[in-house]
Write an enzyme that holds these catalytic residues in place. Structure first.
Site, PDB file in Angstrom:
ATOM      1  CB  ILE A  20      -0.960   0.000   1.209  1.00  0.00           C
ATOM      2  CG1 ILE A  20      -1.947  -1.160   1.093  1.00  0.00           C
ATOM      3  CG2 ILE A  20      -1.715   1.333   1.298  1.00  0.00           C
ATOM      4  CD1 ILE A  20      -2.819  -1.366   2.315  1.00  0.00           C
TER       5      ILE A  20
ATOM      6  CE  LYS B 131      15.539  -4.908   6.238  1.00  0.00           C
ATOM      7  NZ  LYS B 131      16.119  -5.540   5.017  1.00  0.00           N
TER       8      LYS B 131
ATOM      9  CD  GLU C 257     -14.363   5.935   3.485  1.00  0.00           C
ATOM     10  OE1 GLU C 257     -14.828   4.795   3.712  1.00  0.00           O
ATOM     11  OE2 GLU C 257     -14.990   6.986   3.694  1.00  0.00           O
TER      12      GLU C 257
ATOM     13  CB  ALA D  29     -10.014  -1.152  -0.195  1.00  0.00           C
TER      14      ALA D  29
ATOM     15  CG  LEU E 158     -15.631  -0.045  -1.976  1.00  0.00           C
ATOM     16  CD1 LEU E 158     -16.445  -1.255  -1.557  1.00  0.00           C
ATOM     17  CD2 LEU E 158     -16.069   0.440  -3.351  1.00  0.00           C
TER      18      LEU E 158
ATOM     19  N   GLY F  75      -3.302 -14.788  -4.770  1.00  0.00           N
ATOM     20  CA  GLY F  75      -2.922 -13.656  -3.935  1.00  0.00           C
ATOM     21  C   GLY F  75      -4.052 -13.035  -3.143  1.00  0.00           C
TER      22      GLY F  75
ATOM     23  CD  GLU G 220      -2.844 -11.368   5.047  1.00  0.00           C
ATOM     24  OE1 GLU G 220      -1.598 -11.464   5.104  1.00  0.00           O
ATOM     25  OE2 GLU G 220      -3.426 -10.333   4.688  1.00  0.00           O
TER      26      GLU G 220
ATOM     27  CG  ASP H  39      -9.573  -7.916   8.084  1.00  0.00           C
ATOM     28  OD1 ASP H  39      -8.889  -7.087   8.721  1.00  0.00           O
ATOM     29  OD2 ASP H  39      -9.995  -7.707   6.941  1.00  0.00           O
TER      30      ASP H  39
ATOM     31  CE  LYS I  78     -11.669  -5.056   6.252  1.00  0.00           C
ATOM     32  NZ  LYS I  78     -11.634  -5.653   4.891  1.00  0.00           N
TER      33      LYS I  78
END
Length: 819
Positions: free
Chosen positions: A477, A509, A608, A613, A615, A666, A669, A680, A684
């Site tokens: 991201i 790092k 938001e 994401a 939306l 993809g 996870e 998750d 939300k």
């Protein structure tokens, strides 16, 4: 007739004096009739004062320092005049230094440096520089004469700041110029009294000399040559976008000068303005620049203000008490005490209730002022009429100046709005009835931030600049966000006059801060090569210390401990934008504390992308609530992973194979249980519940588990797949039952009657979730206004591109809040 004056920086080196000579000769080639006033070589006046003090203290070091000044003048001669012609001027300058030595020897013997003696000592600075330049001009073919201003400028005996006898002075100047046709090279700063004893003209003395000569000779213009391109809209050392003010009124110049603009000292130009002679401020090192014209004429400008000035360090004295209300003479007594003790007051502000008076002074005088007032008002303090005399230190004054404020409404409101949006507290304010100046007292640490924010708001030369600090630039991201910003910055600049500056980045790092901006096209290379070892606490502290205007902290990390750093950032009026759900899905007390601090500090915390994401889910919910709608029910598919899995799951397929396919593409996870557990999704719906006004904790969310205990307890992903395969019949049965009813399986989060739950449900064709495809998210709001036909928000709810876009949109929305 033009009178030119060259300051110390203009005659500070061989190179700069050559530029001065070029300017003089250029004027003569154009047929101009000119007279020229010179200051001492840059820094020489201060050196002579220091040397005089050393001599008066009996220090033997004064001779060493004097020889250094002498050698500097000889080096200038060597650089300006051909070696064959140097002997005469060196002898003349040596003679002047011999006089200085004799004077200093006397000062050393009597251990005293009186104002009269000091005037004589510092007069040598201008006499030396003017002598050298006069000889140089003649050596280069320009007929020039040395004019010691002591011969024609006559004053009283107020040594250090002598007052001019204009009647006598004007007659002497006019008579002198009637009999001398060569270019006059005039010593600035110096004058003499009726007994021909040397005096000096005080602060801005050389400007004053030019003004005196210009007025006496009815010059068409006076040019003050310095090392900057005129008067600026702000101090260019603090405000990079400051620009030259083309024209300015005498009153505006006076106000800007009082509050720190040091280019000219307007009172010294009074003789010129009394005769309506314009004064141009020009740059010796950029002679083609038009500079600034200072005159009595008020020229309408494009902006409502002309300039911003500041005094970096002041102390604010506050005198207050109920006994002051309606009592005549308190102010008179206060300022009489200050005047009697030669205390200069910079700014005054009084409450309309007369309960308090506050005023600004030089910090060096603060303790003295407190003692004076405590003694002077001892009776009033004793009887309780005056309750307190307090002093605040480490403060600054910012002054917004402009004739245009009289004809422009809302200047004060705009000023205070800009300061408020940047978290800058106004401690005191003052504005005259002339509407020429609005002054505010602020904390010293905020001075640079205030100047830049005010300058951006009022002049908008380079648009609004957002200073962005990104945590987690190396993740999907964060990396995508930086790329989007880099791709879009030209459009935003051209169409929105908006600049996005990445002022800091930090990954796991390294960290890198640059208030001038990090090159977004090469941020990774810069971070690797120039970044320091990361220390998140130090990174946050450095952001606070930088205190840049319009600062935004963007948290693209997955750090679970980041919330502790949100509080100091918000408390420093640094807005936060984040897709990281940890802050809003932790304890309700933590969620509430963040909401409260944003309201208290008038700062933004935008998230938001916590749900759906890119939306517009949270914004839609907030809009419904803020407009007075009542939320009856929220249903949502909030996992792109689970949406893909159940959209792909069909009769004849094993559920485990669908999960493996989702991972391969993809969507999940590394351990698919992180998605299939529903945790998750629970976070939300918890966030949405809190936004809807429900004080829920995570434990209050009812989680109808999708996986059995064997799947959840499996020690590895492979073991999990085996356990899921063993449970395949349950999933097949659920699918068959749904399809038998002509329905579809969806993993749905629900908020209804203050209760939140998540779980697998089957929905009919009439349900808005039935036609969901791919990894889409969807949210249905059933409200009082949308009772029969729910408001639906649908679209991609996962992926770096859309999530970064959502973060980007939040950043852009902040620009509207700042303007």
């Amino acid at each position: 007739m033009k009178v030119l004056k060259f300051g110390g920086t203009s005659v500070g080196t061989v190179e700069s004096i050559n530029l001065v000579i070029d300017i003089i000769q250029s004027n003569l080639h154009k047929g101009e009739d000119i007279a020229v006033v010179y200051s001492a070589l840059g820094g020489v006046t201060n050196r002579l004062i220091e040397i005089g003090k050393l001599a008066s203290e009996g220090s033997n070091q004064y001779m060493e320092h004097l020889h250094s000044v002498e050698e500097r003048h000889f080096n200038v001669i060597r650089g300006l005049i051909d070696i064959k012609s140097q002997s005469a001027i060196i002898a003349k300058i040596k003679g002047l230094f011999n006089e200085i030595e004799d004077l200093l020897r006397g000062i050393s013997l009597i251990r005293e440096l009186s104002p009269r003696t000091l005037d004589f000592l510092v007069s040598f600075g201008e006499r030396l520089s003017t002598t050298i330049i006069t000889v140089t001009l003649n050596a280069r073919g320009t007929q020039a004469e040395y004019l010691d201003a002591r011969e024609v400028i006559k004053t009283n005996s107020h040594f250090g700041h002598a007052e001019v006898n204009f009647k006598v002075t004007n007659e002497l100047i006019q008579t002198y110029f009637e009999n001398h046709t060569a270019v006059q090279c005039i010593t600035g700063f110096v004058s003499s009294n009726e007994e021909n004893i040397t005096t000096t003209l005080g602060r801005g003395g050389s400007d004053y000399t030019a003004s005196i000569f210009g007025a006496a000779l009815n010059a068409e213009v006076i040019e003050i040559w310095t090392d900057v391109n005129g008067m600026m809209t702000a101090d260019p050392r603090k405000v990079k976008n400051a620009f030259t003010i083309p024209s300015i009124s005498y009153a505006e110049a006076m106000e800007l000068s009082h509050f720190g603009a040091k280019v000219i000292y307007p009172p010294s130009l009074t003789p010129a303005f009394q005769k309506n002679i314009p004064v141009k401020v020009l740059n010796t090192f950029d002679s083609s620049n038009p500079g600034t014209t200072v005159s009595k004429e008020i020229i309408k400008k494009e902006y409502s203000i002309t300039g911003i000035s500041s005094i970096d360090d002041i102390s604010l004295v506050n005198l207050q008490g109920n006994g002051m209300i309606g009592v005549a003479g308190v102010s008179a007594k206060l300022f009489s005490l200050l005047a009697a003790n030669q205390i200069s007051v910079i700014l005054i502000s009084q409450a309309s209730s007369e309960h308090s008076i506050c005023f600004a002074v030089d910090p060096k005088s603060a303790n003295k002022v407190q003692s004076i007032l405590e003694e002077g008002f001892s009776i009033e303090i004793g009887c309780g009429d005056i309750e307190n005399i307090s002093i605040q230190h480490n403060l600054s004054i910012v002054a917004v100046v402009g004739e245009g404020m009289k004809a422009s409404s809302g200047t004060s409101g705009k000023l205070f709005s800009v300061l408020g949006k940047n978290g800058i507290n106004v401690i005191a304010t003052a504005q005259g009835s002339s509407e020429l100046n609005i002054s505010v007292v602020i904390r010293k640490k905020d001075i640079s931030k205030a100047l830049n924010a005010i300058h951006e708001a009022f002049f908008q030369i380079d648009g609004l600049t957002l200073n962005i600090f990104v945590l987690g630039p190396s993740g999907l991201i964060g990396k995508t966000l930086l790329q989007q910003i880099n791709d879009q910055k030209a459009y935003l600049k051209k169409n929105k006059n908006l600049n996005l500056k990445i002022a800091g980045i930090a990954n796991t790092k390294k960290m890198l801060l640059d208030p001038n901006g990090i090159d977004m096209a090469h941020w990774k290379k810069n971070l690797d090569e120039h970044g320091e070892l990361v220390n998140l606490s130090e990174f946050i502290e450095d952001i606070q210390v930088l205190n840049l205007p319009y600062s935004i902290f963007v948290d693209c990390s997955a750090d679970k401990d980041i919330v502790q750093h949100y509080y100091p950032l918000l408390d420093s009026n640094i807005s936060i934008v984040t897709p990281n759900k940890v802050a809003n899905s932790g304890t309700y007390a933590q969620y509430q504390a963040l909401q409260q601090i944003t309201q208290k500090r008038n700062v933004k915390f935008l998230y938001e992308t916590n749900v759906g994401a890119g939306l517009p889910i949270i914004n839609t919910l907030q809009g419904l609530i803020n407009s007075g709608d009542e939320i009856h029910k929220i249903e949502a598919v909030l996992s792109g992973t689970l949406a893909f899995i159940f959209n792909s799951f069909s009769v004849g397929q094993k559920f485990v194979d669908v999960v493996k396919d989702a991972k391969a593409k993809g969507y999940t996870e590394p351990d698919p249980r992180d998605d299939l557990s529903g945790t998750d999704v629970a976070r939300k719906i918890l966030i949405l519940a809190r936004e809807a006004g429900h004080q829920l904790e995570f434990k209050d969310v009812e989680i109808n588990k999708l996986l059995n205990e064997a799947c959840l307890a499996a020690p590895s992903v492979e073991d999990f797949y085996k356990a899921l395969d063993a449970d395949n019949s349950r999933f097949e049965q659920l699918l068959l039952e749904a399809e038998g009813k002509d329905q579809a399986l969806r993993f749905i989060a629900t908020l209804e009657d203050g209760k939140a739950s998540i779980g697998l449900k089957s929905v009919s064709k009439s349900h808005p979730f039935y036609n969901l495809s791919g990894s889409e998210n969807i949210v249905s709001f059933t409200t009082e206004r949308y009772k029969n036909n729910p408001l639906v928000v649908k679209g991609p709810g996962a992926g770096a591109e859309v999530t970064a876009m959502g973060v980007f949109a939040d950043i852009i929305s902040l620009s509207s809040n700042f303007q």
